[in-house]
Write an enzyme that holds these catalytic residues in place. Structure first.
Site, short mmCIF file in Angstrom:
data_model
loop_
_atom_site.label_atom_id
_atom_site.label_comp_id
_atom_site.label_asym_id
_atom_site.label_seq_id
_atom_site.Cartn_x
_atom_site.Cartn_y
_atom_site.Cartn_z
N LYS A 155 -0.73 -2.02 -0.53
CA LYS A 155 -0.55 -3.03 -1.39
C LYS A 155 -2.00 -3.93 -1.78
O LYS A 155 -2.35 -4.01 -2.86
CB LYS A 155 0.38 -3.95 -0.94
CG LYS A 155 0.74 -5.19 -1.79
CD LYS A 155 1.69 -6.22 -1.24
CE LYS A 155 0.39 -7.42 -0.46
NZ LYS A 155 1.38 -8.53 0.14
N ASP A 174 4.82 -6.68 -3.86
CA ASP A 174 4.79 -7.96 -3.03
C ASP A 174 6.33 -8.24 -2.92
O ASP A 174 7.06 -7.73 -3.78
CB ASP A 174 3.68 -8.96 -3.33
CG ASP A 174 4.39 -9.77 -4.89
OD1 ASP A 174 5.17 -9.19 -5.25
OD2 ASP A 174 3.38 -10.90 -4.78
#
Ligand code: SF4
Length: 244
Positions: A155, A174
């Site tokens: 991420k 997220d």
């Protein structure tokens, strides 16, 4: 008359004062028909783009290193809070080398308010050391090298590549991207890696970084976790989870 004693609420051990907030009931997303999901996804993208023409990362940074640091600090913390801490942090430790040699107590003191500060301190010092040892103090611009660095998973690597290097290697997933994609019926997965794999074929590669900004903007302002504001949402006539 004896009064029944109120049951004490037990926190999760992470400092909450009361019980975990429950998400507002949202109708379970139905699967969008396979042959309709492509045009549907593009319609979602185009409406969100119109709604948030300046969608961007809300973390303040000037260099790839600063973005990497800010993203590490943003775990379990708001961007606003991170932005309050980073000016002093970047001034005190402006390079990877200075971060590598940072006295842990001093670093902890500066980043304390972002939470999980001991782990974050370890990650930041480890990051500084790895960059000095392997990359001449610079943040590398490939997924393969980024995910080998302390504190950086897929991420964070996607955040750095998409924003600091303008490279669309993947899509940042997220908590907001996961929730909004799920409600919109763009995925039925809960694992971020699988959500990313579902999203990637639906949107042109050059739009991947912008897509996550749009979903994050929408998740923060309208499709909120506890109570989605479906009544003012620009997607409420096509979203399968709309409550209006
Ligand atoms: S209509 Fe909008 S606010 Fe409501 S669940 Fe769907 S995307 Fe979220």
């Amino acid at each position: 008359m004896k009064r029944k004693a109120a049951k004490a609420k037990v926190g999760s051990g992470k400092g909450e004062a009361g019980a975990k907030p429950r998400a507002a009931p949202v109708r379970k997303a139905r699967r969008i028909a396979k042959n309709a999901i492509g045009p549907y996804a593009l319609e979602v993208f185009s409406r969100l783009k119109r709604e948030y023409p300046d969608a961007h990362t809300e973390l303040d940074y000037e260099t790839p290193l600063q973005l990497a640091i800010a993203t590490i600090l943003s775990a379990q913390c708001t961007d606003k809070r991170v932005n309050m801490v980073t000016p002093l942090l970047f001034r005190t430790f402006p390079t990877a080398a200075s971060l590598a040699d940072a006295p842990p107590e001093k670093l902890e003191e500066i980043i304390k308010s972002t939470g999980f500060f001991r782990n974050k301190t370890k990650s930041l010092i480890g990051l500084g050391k790895a960059l000095v040892e392997r990359h001449n103090g610079e943040i590398p611009d490939s997924m393969e090298e980024l995910v080998k660095l302390p504190g950086i998973g897929r991420k964070t690597a996607n955040v750095i590549l998409g924003n600091a290097f303008k490279k669309n290697e993947g899509i940042v997933v997220d908590t907001h991207v996961a929730r909004v994609s799920h409600r919109l019926g763009l995925t039925r997965e809960t694992d971020p890696i699988k959500i990313e794999q579902d999203l990637m074929p639906l949107f042109p590669r050059e739009d991947w970084a912008l897509l996550s900004h749009l979903l994050i903007f929408h998740g923060r302002r309208v499709c909120e976790a506890r109570r989605p504001k479906c009544e003012i949402c620009v997607l409420n006539d096509i979203c399968p989870s709309s409550t209006v």
